[in-house]
Design a protein around this motif. Structure first.
Motif, mmCIF file in Angstrom:
data_model
loop_
_atom_site.group_PDB
_atom_site.id
_atom_site.type_symbol
_atom_site.label_atom_id
_atom_site.label_comp_id
_atom_site.label_asym_id
_atom_site.label_seq_id
_atom_site.Cartn_x
_atom_site.Cartn_y
_atom_site.Cartn_z
ATOM 1 N N SER A 140 -66.712 -8.726 3.101
ATOM 2 C CA SER A 140 -67.603 -8.496 4.242
ATOM 3 C C SER A 140 -67.902 -9.786 5.004
ATOM 4 O O SER A 140 -67.998 -9.773 6.241
ATOM 5 C CB SER A 140 -68.913 -7.864 3.754
ATOM 6 N N ALA A 141 -68.043 -10.927 4.290
ATOM 7 C CA ALA A 141 -68.334 -12.183 4.975
ATOM 8 C C ALA A 141 -67.158 -12.616 5.848
ATOM 9 O O ALA A 141 -67.353 -13.097 6.976
ATOM 10 C CB ALA A 141 -68.663 -13.277 3.951
ATOM 11 N N TYR B 178 -80.252 -6.448 13.182
ATOM 12 C CA TYR B 178 -80.751 -6.578 11.820
ATOM 13 C C TYR B 178 -79.610 -6.967 10.881
ATOM 14 O O TYR B 178 -78.489 -6.453 10.993
ATOM 15 C CB TYR B 178 -81.389 -5.262 11.350
ATOM 16 N N ASP B 179 -79.956 -7.884 9.960
ATOM 17 C CA ASP B 179 -79.017 -8.380 8.958
ATOM 18 C C ASP B 179 -79.145 -7.497 7.706
ATOM 19 O O ASP B 179 -80.097 -7.624 6.938
ATOM 20 C CB ASP B 179 -79.347 -9.841 8.628
ATOM 21 N N ILE B 180 -78.185 -6.595 7.512
ATOM 22 C CA ILE B 180 -78.280 -5.568 6.460
ATOM 23 C C ILE B 180 -77.380 -5.960 5.297
ATOM 24 O O ILE B 180 -76.205 -6.285 5.489
ATOM 25 C CB ILE B 180 -77.895 -4.184 7.016
ATOM 26 N N GLN B 181 -77.948 -5.915 4.082
ATOM 27 C CA GLN B 181 -77.204 -6.226 2.858
ATOM 28 C C GLN B 181 -77.286 -5.043 1.904
ATOM 29 O O GLN B 181 -78.369 -4.514 1.666
ATOM 30 C CB GLN B 181 -77.749 -7.482 2.189
ATOM 31 N N ARG C 183 -72.608 -7.306 3.645
ATOM 32 C CA ARG C 183 -73.645 -7.926 4.467
ATOM 33 C C ARG C 183 -73.104 -8.126 5.876
ATOM 34 O O ARG C 183 -72.061 -8.764 6.062
ATOM 35 C CB ARG C 183 -74.088 -9.266 3.882
ATOM 36 N N ARG C 184 -73.818 -7.565 6.866
ATOM 37 C CA ARG C 184 -73.359 -7.666 8.242
ATOM 38 C C ARG C 184 -74.535 -7.376 9.175
ATOM 39 O O ARG C 184 -75.463 -6.674 8.826
ATOM 40 C CB ARG C 184 -72.221 -6.683 8.500
ATOM 41 N N ILE D 7 -71.989 3.274 5.125
ATOM 42 C CA ILE D 7 -71.330 2.052 4.663
ATOM 43 C C ILE D 7 -70.522 2.371 3.418
ATOM 44 O O ILE D 7 -71.035 2.987 2.467
ATOM 45 C CB ILE D 7 -72.348 0.939 4.350
ATOM 46 N N ASN D 8 -69.278 1.940 3.374
ATOM 47 C CA ASN D 8 -68.425 2.088 2.206
ATOM 48 C C ASN D 8 -68.285 0.733 1.525
ATOM 49 O O ASN D 8 -67.761 -0.221 2.121
ATOM 50 C CB ASN D 8 -67.037 2.618 2.604
ATOM 51 N N LEU D 9 -68.774 0.647 0.278
ATOM 52 C CA LEU D 9 -68.649 -0.586 -0.498
ATOM 53 C C LEU D 9 -67.273 -0.653 -1.147
ATOM 54 O O LEU D 9 -66.704 0.367 -1.547
ATOM 55 C CB LEU D 9 -69.738 -0.661 -1.565
ATOM 56 N N THR D 10 -66.744 -1.874 -1.266
ATOM 57 C CA THR D 10 -65.421 -2.089 -1.859
ATOM 58 C C THR D 10 -65.567 -2.413 -3.340
ATOM 59 O O THR D 10 -66.313 -3.335 -3.701
ATOM 60 C CB THR D 10 -64.709 -3.251 -1.149
#
Length: 797
Positions: free
Chosen positions: A479-480, A764-767, A777-778, A791-794
């Protein structure tokens, strides 16, 4: 009329000629930039600041040239006049232009006007991209960058904006026009987009190489933990050996101190015992008991004074006596010999002593004194106060003789813990040197902490937060990294983009989704409610920008072009004035030789002369304005332009719409610009090609934009109220993830996140994190109303 001094006239000729260069460059850049479609905000800002700067210079020169010769009588007065005029005129023109345009044209515009301006700009951009054809329009996309085409396209937005019925006529074609425009522009820019994407791959692969090298250093640091533990343990052994050497030196110093005191006080103590013995011998009779005690008391007082000087307080005299054990056989032998020598008297006295509770003459100990310095040295060393002093100085008791004892002493352990703590090794408060496993774990923890710190520092320099040992695929999908790619690619970014796609995949996964996205965005904007273009609406700023792009270019282009032409025409006249003599002043009275006799004839002659003078002045005025009249009237008649040749062409149709709107002057100005601009456009391009004035102006433009006070001047109450009203609207945010019970945090606000949370619209900075998954985080833009993010987490690994 008195003329300016010649050197001032020469200066103004040179300044006017020099002014032609930046003004021509601005004119050409305006045509080239707007003629290729709606420019980017940063391009438009550069062009706007440059144009306002040049306009300020031009108006300053115009006013300076119009001032009478009185202001330039001396060089000093002329310089002061020019300086003061510049300080007043340039800021007024620079800030006033934008203020007037914004105040009179842009800000009072209605939502309908902004929405229609957006459509007009879109139609112009579609025509520029060859995504739409207009029947009867002689537009050749193969000559896209020709001066004639660029001029036409730069003015086309303004002409279409004049036809307020156009929106209804284009309604059924709107979707097709936008879709064709977006697709055409995307495919026209495909090679450049893919080249930029390839550059991204080069940059990202270079970053990954650095990342991999950092991971290898991190792994090597952990692999070197046993070696690091050996290094730290060697330092421990060195600390112990160094401490042992220091302790031995301290013991030698302590012995030397005791030796010195023994040399000084030993003889005095010995003399004290000798003197006491003599007192006992001298006064050994029972009748002399009192004198014996007095003698000993004096000696005790003197002893106390002397021994206290040693620095350890009062020491009992018995401490210095040598104590020896007396055996039973020795006691019996002494009793027998005493009894024989005294005729049994000694034995009887022993019996009496035993009968009365005494020791019966039998002694366990024998006490004696000596003058041996070694004895006194050892006694000083054994003093508790002397040993306490040593322990206070060293932390150790006196008398440790073996390194093994020193090694396991508690003070040694304490010192080691302090030293190792200073090196970053965290050991338990009760750690002992024999506990090697705990020492190894402390070293391992220290090494990992150092490696983590170095890693985090390296990541912070790059603005990233990445875990260790990601492969290339995981690296670019993190994500970073995706956030960095998104920042780099702008509108072209798509979720989970990979930097190593070939052209086919780039077209499939990047270009085509972006075409669809941009088309929908355009259509949504053009189809949305008109109120969204009003102040405070989500399309208000976009509508204002579109309005600027369709109405400002025709105005700026026409004025700039007119000033250029006027300057070019006036330059020969100014040069001619350099070689003309200043008119002589007429005498105030004629020669009185022609007096009363010729009065009637003179009156007639004067009348004729006045008539002739008026005719000359009229002719001069006509001659003075003739270039201006010819400049205004001849270009549309003499200069060829394919867009206006046919009376029934779409261009003439749009110009007619401008006239119908009640502005025939504007219609003629547009027609005049269409004919003249293509002639001067190459001149400005040539100037820029050789001077690079416009390109090198970028740093100055950026600085002037920061100092631009126009925005503050435009902030009045209705804008602030609209902004406040917009800020008061709430957003209800819901976030769904593809895992159970994720941890969701909004990093740039204090309150904890909850589903359906009420937020003010903004960024907004969402984690989002969950065990077994990469942390997401984006930054997200949250608009007013109910907003839901999916949101799909890897998964890790």
């Amino acid at each position: 009329m008195k003329m300016k001094p010649r050197y001032w006239r020469i200066l103004f000729v040179l300044l006017s000629a020099a002014y032609l260069v930046p003004e021509a460059i601005f004119n050409a850049q305006l045509v080239s930039l707007v003629g290729l479609g709606t420019p980017k905000p940063e391009q438009l800002e550069h062009l706007e600041i440059y144009g306002r700067t040049v306009s300020g210079i031009g108006v300053t020169l115009l006013l300076a040239d119009l001032l009478p010769a009185l202001f330039y009588r001396t060089a000093l007065r002329g310089i002061a006049t020019l300086t003061l005029l510049t300080l007043i005129t340039w800021p007024t023109v620079f800030f006033g232009q934008k203020y007037l345009i914004e105040k009179l044209l842009v800000r009072p515009s209605t939502a309908e006007q902004r929405q229609f301006a957006t459509l007009s700009a879109a139609l112009r951009d579609a025509l520029a991209a060859n995504a739409v054809e207009i029947t009867g329009l002689s537009y050749d996309p193969k000559e896209m960058k020709s001066s004639e085409n660029l001029t036409f396209l730069a003015l086309f937005g303004g002409m279409t904006y004049a036809d307020h019925n156009l929106a209804d006529n284009l309604e059924r074609y709107k979707e097709k026009i936008i879709a064709n425009f977006v697709q055409k522009r995307a495919y026209d820019q495909f090679d450049q987009s893919y080249a930029d994407y390839g550059q991204l791959y080069q940059e990202l692969s270079g970053h990954y190489q650095q990342y991999a090298e950092g991971s290898n250093r991190y792994n090597q640091a952990l692999a070197d933990i046993p070696k690091r533990e050996q290094d730290y343990w060697q330092q421990v052994e060195q600390e112990i050996n160094s401490g042992w050497a220091q302790y031995q030196q301290a013991q030698k110093a302590q012995i030397a101190k005791a030796e010195g005191r023994a040399q000084k006080y030993g003889p005095k103590i010995y003399d004290y015992f000798e003197a006491v013995a003599k007192c006992r011998e001298r006064y050994d009779k029972s009748s002399e008991r009192e004198r014996r005690e007095q003698c000993i008391t004096r000696l005790d007082a003197r002893y106390k004074t002397e021994v206290s000087k040693a620095g350890f307080g009062y020491i009992e005299p018995d401490y210095w006596l040598i104590v020896e054990d007396v055996s039973t056989s020795e006691n019996i032998l002494t009793s027998i010999v005493g009894g024989v020598l005294t005729g049994g008297l000694y034995t009887g006295m022993q019996a009496l002593s035993a009968a009365t509770g005494g020791d019966g003459g039998f002694k366990d100990k024998r006490y004696k004194y000596t003058n041996s310095p070694e004895f006194y040295r050892n006694k000083f060393l054994s003093l508790p106060a002397f040993q306490q002093q040593f322990e206070q100085q060293t932390g150790y008791p006196f008398g440790i003789s073996e390194l093994t004892d020193f090694r396991i002493h508690e003070h040694t352990q304490q010192l080691l813990r302090q030293k190792l703590s200073g090196k970053g090794l965290q050991l338990a408060n009760n750690w002992q040197i024999a506990d090697r496993p705990s020492f190894y774990r402390a070293v391992a923890s220290k090494v990992q902490q150092d490696a983590d710190k170095q890693w985090q520092s390296a990541m912070a320099k790059r603005g990233l937060a990445l875990p260790i040992n990601l492969n290339w695929q995981q690296f670019q999908l993190h994500s970073a990294v995706q956030a960095k790619i998104a920042q780099r690619m702008g509108d072209l970014y798509v979720d989970n983009i990979q930097a190593d796609w070939n052209q086919a995949n780039f077209k499939r996964y990047v270009l085509e989704p972006n075409i669809e996205k941009r088309t929908q965005q355009y259509l949504a904007m053009l189809k949305d409610a008109e109120r969204e273009f009003a102040d405070g609406g989500k399309y208000a700023e976009h509508g204002k920008q579109a309005l600027r792009s369709v109405i400002i270019p025709p105005i700026s282009m026409s004025l700039s072009l007119f000033l250029l032409c006027m300057t070019i025409i006036k330059l020969p006249l100014k040069i001619g004035q350099l070689f003309s003599a200043e008119p002589k002043k007429q005498p105030e009275s004629a020669n009185e030789a022609n007096s009363a006799n010729n009065a009637n004839g003179a009156d007639a002659a004067n009348a004729g002369a006045q008539t002739t003078s008026r005719g000359k002045r009229s002719g001069l005025m006509l001659l003075k304005f003739l270039p201006l009249l010819l400049l205004i009237s001849l270009p549309p008649l003499l200069v060829h332009n394919r867009y206006t040749e046919q009376t029934d062409s779409p261009v003439n149709y749009f110009l007619g719409k401008v006239e119908q709107s009640g502005n025939s002057v504007m219609a003629y100005a547009l027609r005049w610009t269409l004919h003249v601009q293509p002639l001067l456009h190459p001149l400005g391009l040539a100037f820029e090609q050789h001077s690079h004035i416009y390109r090198n102006f970028a740093p100055v433009a950026h600085r002037l934009a920061e100092l631009d006070i126009t925005r503050q001047l435009l902030e009045d109450s209705d804008v602030r109220r609209a902004a406040e009203q917009l800020m008061k609207q709430q957003a209800n945010l819901t976030i769904q993830a593809n895992v159970d019970n994720p941890t969701i945090r909004i990093m740039n606000i204090g309150p904890r996140f909850s589903q359906g949370m009420h937020l003010t619209p903004g960024n907004y900075d969402i984690q989002i994190s969950a065990p077994g998954y990469e942390t997401y985080r984006r930054w997200h833009t949250v608009r007013a109303g109910d907003q839901q993010l999916s949101i799909n987490l890897t998964p890790l690994g």
